[in-house]
Design a protein around this motif. Structure first.
Motif, PDB file in Angstrom:
ATOM      1  N   SER A  27     -17.468  -3.234  53.562  1.00  0.00           N
ATOM      2  CA  SER A  27     -16.184  -2.629  53.888  1.00  0.00           C
ATOM      3  C   SER A  27     -15.147  -2.935  52.825  1.00  0.00           C
ATOM      4  O   SER A  27     -14.279  -2.127  52.526  1.00  0.00           O
ATOM      5  N   ASN A  28     -15.279  -4.106  52.187  1.00  0.00           N
ATOM      6  CA  ASN A  28     -14.312  -4.520  51.181  1.00  0.00           C
ATOM      7  C   ASN A  28     -14.399  -3.673  49.930  1.00  0.00           C
ATOM      8  O   ASN A  28     -13.400  -3.409  49.268  1.00  0.00           O
ATOM      9  N   SER A  29     -15.613  -3.190  49.591  1.00  0.00           N
ATOM     10  CA  SER A  29     -15.796  -2.399  48.389  1.00  0.00           C
ATOM     11  C   SER A  29     -15.135  -1.032  48.505  1.00  0.00           C
ATOM     12  O   SER A  29     -14.851  -0.377  47.516  1.00  0.00           O
ATOM     13  N   LYS A  30     -14.853  -0.590  49.727  1.00  0.00           N
ATOM     14  CA  LYS A  30     -14.252   0.718  49.935  1.00  0.00           C
ATOM     15  C   LYS A  30     -12.732   0.666  49.898  1.00  0.00           C
ATOM     16  O   LYS A  30     -12.080   1.679  49.728  1.00  0.00           O
ATOM     17  N   CYS A  31     -12.143  -0.513  50.097  1.00  0.00           N
ATOM     18  CA  CYS A  31     -10.682  -0.611  50.116  1.00  0.00           C
ATOM     19  C   CYS A  31     -10.239  -1.900  49.435  1.00  0.00           C
ATOM     20  O   CYS A  31      -9.790  -2.825  50.073  1.00  0.00           O
ATOM     21  N   LYS A  32     -10.406  -1.928  48.108  1.00  0.00           N
ATOM     22  CA  LYS A  32     -10.185  -3.158  47.359  1.00  0.00           C
ATOM     23  C   LYS A  32      -8.717  -3.562  47.284  1.00  0.00           C
ATOM     24  O   LYS A  32      -8.404  -4.711  47.077  1.00  0.00           O
ATOM     25  N   SER A  33      -7.804  -2.613  47.390  1.00  0.00           N
ATOM     26  CA  SER A  33      -6.402  -2.922  47.192  1.00  0.00           C
ATOM     27  C   SER A  33      -5.655  -3.198  48.488  1.00  0.00           C
ATOM     28  O   SER A  33      -4.468  -3.441  48.473  1.00  0.00           O
ATOM     29  N   LYS A  34      -6.323  -3.118  49.644  1.00  0.00           N
ATOM     30  CA  LYS A  34      -5.662  -3.338  50.918  1.00  0.00           C
ATOM     31  C   LYS A  34      -5.880  -4.760  51.404  1.00  0.00           C
ATOM     32  O   LYS A  34      -6.826  -5.433  51.015  1.00  0.00           O
ATOM     33  N   GLN A  64       1.019  -5.282  45.010  1.00  0.00           N
ATOM     34  CA  GLN A  64       1.623  -4.060  44.502  1.00  0.00           C
ATOM     35  C   GLN A  64       1.598  -2.942  45.543  1.00  0.00           C
ATOM     36  O   GLN A  64       2.484  -2.074  45.556  1.00  0.00           O
ATOM     37  N   ASP A  65       0.598  -2.960  46.408  1.00  0.00           N
ATOM     38  CA  ASP A  65       0.494  -1.943  47.464  1.00  0.00           C
ATOM     39  C   ASP A  65       1.314  -2.310  48.702  1.00  0.00           C
ATOM     40  O   ASP A  65       1.455  -1.489  49.613  1.00  0.00           O
ATOM     41  N   SER A  66       1.831  -3.529  48.743  1.00  0.00           N
ATOM     42  CA  SER A  66       2.604  -3.965  49.905  1.00  0.00           C
ATOM     43  C   SER A  66       4.070  -3.565  49.740  1.00  0.00           C
ATOM     44  O   SER A  66       4.677  -3.853  48.699  1.00  0.00           O
ATOM     45  N   PRO A  67       4.673  -2.922  50.737  1.00  0.00           N
ATOM     46  CA  PRO A  67       6.089  -2.510  50.641  1.00  0.00           C
ATOM     47  C   PRO A  67       7.040  -3.675  50.393  1.00  0.00           C
ATOM     48  O   PRO A  67       8.038  -3.532  49.682  1.00  0.00           O
ATOM     49  N   SER A  68       6.731  -4.834  50.956  1.00  0.00           N
ATOM     50  CA  SER A  68       7.596  -6.005  50.792  1.00  0.00           C
ATOM     51  C   SER A  68       7.113  -6.933  49.678  1.00  0.00           C
ATOM     52  O   SER A  68       7.728  -7.975  49.433  1.00  0.00           O
ATOM     53  N   ALA A  69       5.998  -6.557  49.013  1.00  0.00           N
ATOM     54  CA  ALA A  69       5.387  -7.409  47.979  1.00  0.00           C
ATOM     55  C   ALA A  69       5.062  -8.787  48.519  1.00  0.00           C
ATOM     56  O   ALA A  69       5.076  -9.784  47.796  1.00  0.00           O
ATOM     57  N   THR A  70       4.746  -8.860  49.810  1.00  0.00           N
ATOM     58  CA  THR A  70       4.421 -10.122  50.461  1.00  0.00           C
ATOM     59  C   THR A  70       3.301  -9.899  51.471  1.00  0.00           C
ATOM     60  O   THR A  70       3.342  -8.933  52.236  1.00  0.00           O
ATOM     61  N   ILE A  71       2.298 -10.755  51.455  1.00  0.00           N
ATOM     62  CA  ILE A  71       1.190 -10.644  52.403  1.00  0.00           C
ATOM     63  C   ILE A  71       0.863 -12.020  52.980  1.00  0.00           C
ATOM     64  O   ILE A  71       1.201 -13.052  52.385  1.00  0.00           O
ATOM     65  N   VAL A  72       0.229 -12.003  54.127  1.00  0.00           N
ATOM     66  CA  VAL A  72      -0.226 -13.237  54.775  1.00  0.00           C
ATOM     67  C   VAL A  72      -1.724 -13.126  54.986  1.00  0.00           C
ATOM     68  O   VAL A  72      -2.202 -12.169  55.610  1.00  0.00           O
ATOM     69  N   LEU A  73      -2.479 -14.075  54.441  1.00  0.00           N
ATOM     70  CA  LEU A  73      -3.930 -14.110  54.623  1.00  0.00           C
ATOM     71  C   LEU A  73      -4.285 -15.254  55.559  1.00  0.00           C
ATOM     72  O   LEU A  73      -3.819 -16.386  55.369  1.00  0.00           O
ATOM     73  N   ARG A  74      -5.105 -14.962  56.532  1.00  0.00           N
ATOM     74  CA  ARG A  74      -5.560 -15.996  57.462  1.00  0.00           C
ATOM     75  C   ARG A  74      -6.853 -16.593  56.949  1.00  0.00           C
ATOM     76  O   ARG A  74      -7.796 -15.882  56.624  1.00  0.00           O
ATOM     77  N   ARG A  75      -6.872 -17.901  56.838  1.00  0.00           N
ATOM     78  CA  ARG A  75      -8.075 -18.608  56.408  1.00  0.00           C
ATOM     79  C   ARG A  75      -8.857 -19.046  57.636  1.00  0.00           C
ATOM     80  O   ARG A  75      -8.617 -18.575  58.752  1.00  0.00           O
ATOM     81  N   GLY A  85       5.297 -11.542  45.728  1.00  0.00           N
ATOM     82  CA  GLY A  85       5.815 -11.204  44.404  1.00  0.00           C
ATOM     83  C   GLY A  85       7.245 -10.724  44.517  1.00  0.00           C
ATOM     84  O   GLY A  85       7.776 -10.110  43.586  1.00  0.00           O
ATOM     85  N   ASN A  86       7.865 -11.037  45.648  1.00  0.00           N
ATOM     86  CA  ASN A  86       9.239 -10.619  45.913  1.00  0.00           C
ATOM     87  C   ASN A  86      10.177 -11.781  45.597  1.00  0.00           C
ATOM     88  O   ASN A  86      10.130 -12.823  46.249  1.00  0.00           O
ATOM     89  N   PRO A  87      11.060 -11.639  44.603  1.00  0.00           N
ATOM     90  CA  PRO A  87      11.948 -12.750  44.218  1.00  0.00           C
ATOM     91  C   PRO A  87      12.780 -13.286  45.375  1.00  0.00           C
ATOM     92  O   PRO A  87      13.015 -14.496  45.470  1.00  0.00           O
TER      93      PRO A  87
END
Length: 282
Positions: A27-34, A64-75, A85-87
């Motif tokens: 599934s990851n190979s189909k949507c690498k930028s999300k 770059q694809d995130s509107p807020s240039a900020t994401i949260v990854l759950r480990r 990447g938002n100052p």
């Protein structure tokens, strides 16, 4: 009853783990930028593990694809990582509301072998105390002048000549390596009073620099890339693979630091002896 449930669930989870990993990779190979999907217990660890060799470019694409240039990854389990990447967000976390964003137990445990309990690896009162102590030193005019002198000297005597020579002869340089050498020389001269000459024209290999770069930086980071924290802990217990190399690298850095401390103590002792001699004869 709870013990019986755990005895049943753990083998099932271990059997399903490879299957989940396979499904994720497809599934990851189909949507690498999300932003990758989060799975029970392991979160997005599969994604982070699969892109571990190009983690920064992959995260940059997602930001770059995130509107807020900020994401949260759950480990794994209840651990979360915030990437931005938002100052404005960076300023909010690192300056405006810094006390609200602790490093956390997971990060501190992963970096303790290298950083110990210094200012870069603690939270709360311990961080406040160390910051207060260090802030007095860094605000002194003499230190600021010393830092300026060291950096200016490194720029004029080493960095500029190397860049000028490369431009004149059309030489290709690894600019990241050059800047790492520049930073390493400055840090060693400012923090230890020691010049490793890592940015000399021959671009030599330095044992201490390799211990920092290849050993500590790389192998400490690998702890964060592990699917589960228990993996690197087992490696450490058995003293194998990356954990063995990390232990050797940390040992080399500590040995170097102790040698520098002993040399400085000896210098102070000699100065004191000479001063006492002069005062005695006076």
């Amino acid at each position: 009853m709870l013990l019986l449930q755990m005895q049943v669930l753990v083998p099932i989870f271990l059997l399903l783990l490879p299957l989940l990993f396979f499904v994720f990779l497809n599934s990851n190979s189909k949507c690498k930028s999300k932003v990758p999907k989060s799975y029970p217990l392991v979160g997005s660890s599969f994604a982070i593990f699969s892109y571990r060799k190009r983690l920064h470019p992959w995260l940059s694409d997602i930001l770059q694809d995130s509107p807020s240039a900020t994401i949260v990854l759950r480990r794994s389990y209840a651990a979360y990582q915030v990437f931005s990447g938002n100052p404005a967000v960076v300023q909010h976390i690192l300056k405006t509301n810094f006390p609200n964003y602790g490093k956390g137990d997971i990060a501190c445990r992963a970096l303790t072998d290298f950083l110990g309990h210094g200012i870069f690896n603690v939270d709360g009162e311990s961080w406040k105390f160390q910051r207060q102590v260090s802030s007095h030193e860094f605000n002194t005019k003499s230190l600021r002048k010393f830092v300026e002198t060291v950096v200016d000297t490194e720029l004029s005597d080493r960095l500029n000549p190397i860049l000028s020579s490369a431009a004149k002869h059309g030489t290709v340089l690894d600019f990241q390596d050059i800047l790492q050498r520049f930073a390493f020389d400055n840090i060693c001269k400012i923090a230890f009073g020691f010049d490793p000459a890592y940015l000399s024209p021959s671009l030599p290999q330095a044992k201490l620099a390799l211990a920092f770069e290849d050993g500590v930086s790389r192998y400490s980071s690998e702890r964060f890339d592990a699917l589960l924290p228990v993996i690197w802990k087992i490696k450490k217990l058995l003293n194998i693979d990356s954990e063995k190399r990390l232990r050797i690298a940390v040992s080399e850095i500590r040995e170097f630091a102790m040698n520098i401390i002993n040399e400085k103590k000896q210098e102070l002792y000699e100065k004191r002896k000479n001063w006492e001699k002069l005062n005695y004869f006076d």
